[in-house]
Design a protein around this motif. Structure first.
Motif, PDB file in Angstrom:
ATOM      1  N   GLU A 103      14.295   8.959   2.298  1.00  0.00           N
ATOM      2  CA  GLU A 103      13.606   8.328   3.486  1.00  0.00           C
ATOM      3  C   GLU A 103      12.723   7.142   3.093  1.00  0.00           C
ATOM      4  OE1 GLU A 103      12.708  12.693   5.434  1.00  0.00           O
ATOM      5  OE2 GLU A 103      10.993  11.655   4.465  1.00  0.00           O
ATOM      6  N   ILE A 104      12.833   5.935   3.965  1.00  0.00           N
ATOM      7  CA  ILE A 104      12.126   4.852   3.758  1.00  0.00           C
ATOM      8  C   ILE A 104      11.057   4.506   4.883  1.00  0.00           C
ATOM      9  CG2 ILE A 104      12.391   2.255   3.453  1.00  0.00           C
ATOM     10  CD1 ILE A 104      15.061   2.872   2.030  1.00  0.00           C
ATOM     11  N   GLU A 105       9.976   4.404   4.417  1.00  0.00           N
ATOM     12  CA  GLU A 105       8.958   3.954   5.720  1.00  0.00           C
ATOM     13  C   GLU A 105       8.542   2.499   5.274  1.00  0.00           C
ATOM     14  OE1 GLU A 105       5.241   6.265   6.226  1.00  0.00           O
ATOM     15  OE2 GLU A 105       6.291   7.930   5.700  1.00  0.00           O
ATOM     16  N   ILE A 106       8.380   1.789   6.327  1.00  0.00           N
ATOM     17  CA  ILE A 106       8.050   0.398   6.240  1.00  0.00           C
ATOM     18  C   ILE A 106       6.832  -0.019   6.912  1.00  0.00           C
ATOM     19  CG2 ILE A 106       8.734  -2.128   6.541  1.00  0.00           C
ATOM     20  CD1 ILE A 106      11.633  -1.153   6.713  1.00  0.00           C
ATOM     21  N   HIS A 107       5.738  -0.542   6.245  1.00  0.00           N
ATOM     22  CA  HIS A 107       4.434  -0.680   7.049  1.00  0.00           C
ATOM     23  C   HIS A 107       4.350  -2.194   6.941  1.00  0.00           C
ATOM     24  CE1 HIS A 107       3.513   3.520   7.403  1.00  0.00           C
ATOM     25  NE2 HIS A 107       4.056   3.608   6.213  1.00  0.00           N
ATOM     26  N   ARG A 108       3.929  -2.942   8.080  1.00  0.00           N
ATOM     27  CA  ARG A 108       3.554  -3.991   8.076  1.00  0.00           C
ATOM     28  C   ARG A 108       2.016  -4.328   7.612  1.00  0.00           C
ATOM     29  NH1 ARG A 108       4.927  -8.719  13.005  1.00  0.00           N
ATOM     30  NH2 ARG A 108       3.330 -10.146  11.919  1.00  0.00           N
ATOM     31  N   ILE A 109       1.802  -5.126   6.662  1.00  0.00           N
ATOM     32  CA  ILE A 109       0.391  -5.224   6.050  1.00  0.00           C
ATOM     33  C   ILE A 109      -0.088  -6.726   6.212  1.00  0.00           C
ATOM     34  CG2 ILE A 109       0.449  -3.023   4.808  1.00  0.00           C
ATOM     35  CD1 ILE A 109       0.742  -4.664   2.427  1.00  0.00           C
ATOM     36  N   GLY A 110       0.667  -7.558   6.598  1.00  0.00           N
ATOM     37  CA  GLY A 110       0.486  -8.819   6.964  1.00  0.00           C
ATOM     38  C   GLY A 110       1.636  -9.569   7.438  1.00  0.00           C
ATOM     39  N   GLU A 111       1.324 -10.999   7.769  1.00  0.00           N
ATOM     40  CA  GLU A 111       2.369 -11.838   8.220  1.00  0.00           C
ATOM     41  C   GLU A 111       3.758 -11.255   7.595  1.00  0.00           C
ATOM     42  OE1 GLU A 111       4.254 -13.964  11.322  1.00  0.00           O
ATOM     43  OE2 GLU A 111       2.351 -13.398  11.283  1.00  0.00           O
ATOM     44  N   ASN A 112       3.987 -11.647   6.539  1.00  0.00           N
ATOM     45  CA  ASN A 112       5.241 -11.303   5.643  1.00  0.00           C
ATOM     46  C   ASN A 112       5.254 -10.402   4.406  1.00  0.00           C
ATOM     47  OD1 ASN A 112       6.523 -13.859   6.843  1.00  0.00           O
ATOM     48  ND2 ASN A 112       5.074 -14.988   5.596  1.00  0.00           N
ATOM     49  N   ASP A 113       3.854  -9.593   4.568  1.00  0.00           N
ATOM     50  CA  ASP A 113       3.533  -8.482   3.732  1.00  0.00           C
ATOM     51  C   ASP A 113       3.937  -7.308   4.080  1.00  0.00           C
ATOM     52  OD1 ASP A 113       2.541 -10.350   1.958  1.00  0.00           O
ATOM     53  OD2 ASP A 113       0.545 -10.400   3.119  1.00  0.00           O
ATOM     54  N   ARG A 114       4.783  -6.231   3.488  1.00  0.00           N
ATOM     55  CA  ARG A 114       5.094  -5.198   3.851  1.00  0.00           C
ATOM     56  C   ARG A 114       5.041  -4.081   2.783  1.00  0.00           C
ATOM     57  NH1 ARG A 114       5.381  -8.150   7.684  1.00  0.00           N
ATOM     58  NH2 ARG A 114       7.089  -8.169   9.288  1.00  0.00           N
ATOM     59  N   LYS A 115       4.801  -2.959   2.949  1.00  0.00           N
ATOM     60  CA  LYS A 115       4.615  -1.831   2.045  1.00  0.00           C
ATOM     61  C   LYS A 115       5.846  -0.649   2.509  1.00  0.00           C
ATOM     62  CE  LYS A 115       1.500   1.821   0.644  1.00  0.00           C
ATOM     63  NZ  LYS A 115       0.103   2.485   0.850  1.00  0.00           N
ATOM     64  N   PHE A 116       6.655  -0.679   1.183  1.00  0.00           N
ATOM     65  CA  PHE A 116       7.728   0.221   1.447  1.00  0.00           C
ATOM     66  C   PHE A 116       7.050   1.470   0.829  1.00  0.00           C
ATOM     67  CE2 PHE A 116       9.678  -3.912   1.926  1.00  0.00           C
ATOM     68  CZ  PHE A 116      10.596  -3.624   3.057  1.00  0.00           C
ATOM     69  N   ILE A 117       7.514   2.622   1.419  1.00  0.00           N
ATOM     70  CA  ILE A 117       7.320   3.960   0.820  1.00  0.00           C
ATOM     71  C   ILE A 117       8.751   4.767   0.794  1.00  0.00           C
ATOM     72  CG2 ILE A 117       6.319   6.179   0.876  1.00  0.00           C
ATOM     73  CD1 ILE A 117       4.043   4.740   2.601  1.00  0.00           C
ATOM     74  N   PHE A 118       9.179   4.948  -0.530  1.00  0.00           N
ATOM     75  CA  PHE A 118      10.490   5.628  -0.519  1.00  0.00           C
ATOM     76  C   PHE A 118      10.373   7.007  -0.988  1.00  0.00           C
ATOM     77  CE2 PHE A 118      11.496   1.175  -1.239  1.00  0.00           C
ATOM     78  CZ  PHE A 118      12.824   0.992  -0.804  1.00  0.00           C
ATOM     79  N   ARG A 119      10.987   7.986  -0.247  1.00  0.00           N
ATOM     80  CA  ARG A 119      10.826   9.248  -0.614  1.00  0.00           C
ATOM     81  C   ARG A 119      12.036   9.846  -0.758  1.00  0.00           C
ATOM     82  NH1 ARG A 119       7.260   9.008   3.634  1.00  0.00           N
ATOM     83  NH2 ARG A 119       5.130   9.374   3.143  1.00  0.00           N
ATOM     84  N   PRO A 120      12.349  10.155  -1.863  1.00  0.00           N
ATOM     85  CA  PRO A 120      13.699  10.939  -2.159  1.00  0.00           C
ATOM     86  C   PRO A 120      13.853  12.164  -2.021  1.00  0.00           C
ATOM     87  CG  PRO A 120      12.620  10.404  -4.348  1.00  0.00           C
ATOM     88  CD  PRO A 120      11.776   9.965  -3.109  1.00  0.00           C
TER      89      PRO A 120
END
Length: 149
Positions: free
Chosen positions: A118-135
């Protein structure tokens, strides 16, 4: 759970391509994130990493698109399936030889394979992203360990 912040489209693409290099036939990856977070963008780079040369775009109106590369890719966008109770042949899709990526996967939660990434993608800025990987499952735990070493 594994987290990674990226600060450019190039870093996002590098992460996706690195993941693609570790994928095997039958792998399943789900994607969640707000509109515009970068789910399709990540999947486009993943497809490139799988050697797919065709243009990859979201299958919002067709539910699924298939592509051929080093490994076949099933790209599903199940956004329009909310409140749909029909069995659409998930077993054949999730347990075949292709890598399957699913956008808005929470809408078909009960049909998803028990083991997946499972991958969650959060926009934290114009080109900044936070990826959360849940195996979920040993295969995906090993994959994430290798991806994040």
């Amino acid at each position: 759970m594994y987290e990674k912040e990226v600060h450019s489209l190039e870093e996002t693409n590098q992460l996706a391509i690195r993941l693609a290099q570790l994928l095997e036939p039958g792998d399943n990856i789900t994607f969640e994130g707000d509109l515009g977070a970068g789910k399709t963008t990540f999947i486009q780079a993943l497809a490139k990493g799988l050697g797919i040369s065709k243009t990859v775009n979201s299958p919002t109106f067709t539910i699924m698109k298939q592509y051929e590369g080093r490994l076949p890719l099933n790209h599903l966008d199940v956004y329009r399936l909310e409140n749909c109770d029909e069995d659409l042949g998930w077993e054949e899709i999730f347990y075949g030889d292709a890598v399957t990526v699913i956008e808005w996967a929470h809408l078909i939660e009960d049909s998803l394979p028990d083991e997946r990434l499972e991958i969650e993608i959060h926009r934290i800025g114009e080109n900044d992203r936070k990826f959360i990987f849940r195996p979920i499952g040993k295969r995906y735990e090993r994959l994430c360990e290798e991806l994040f070493q």
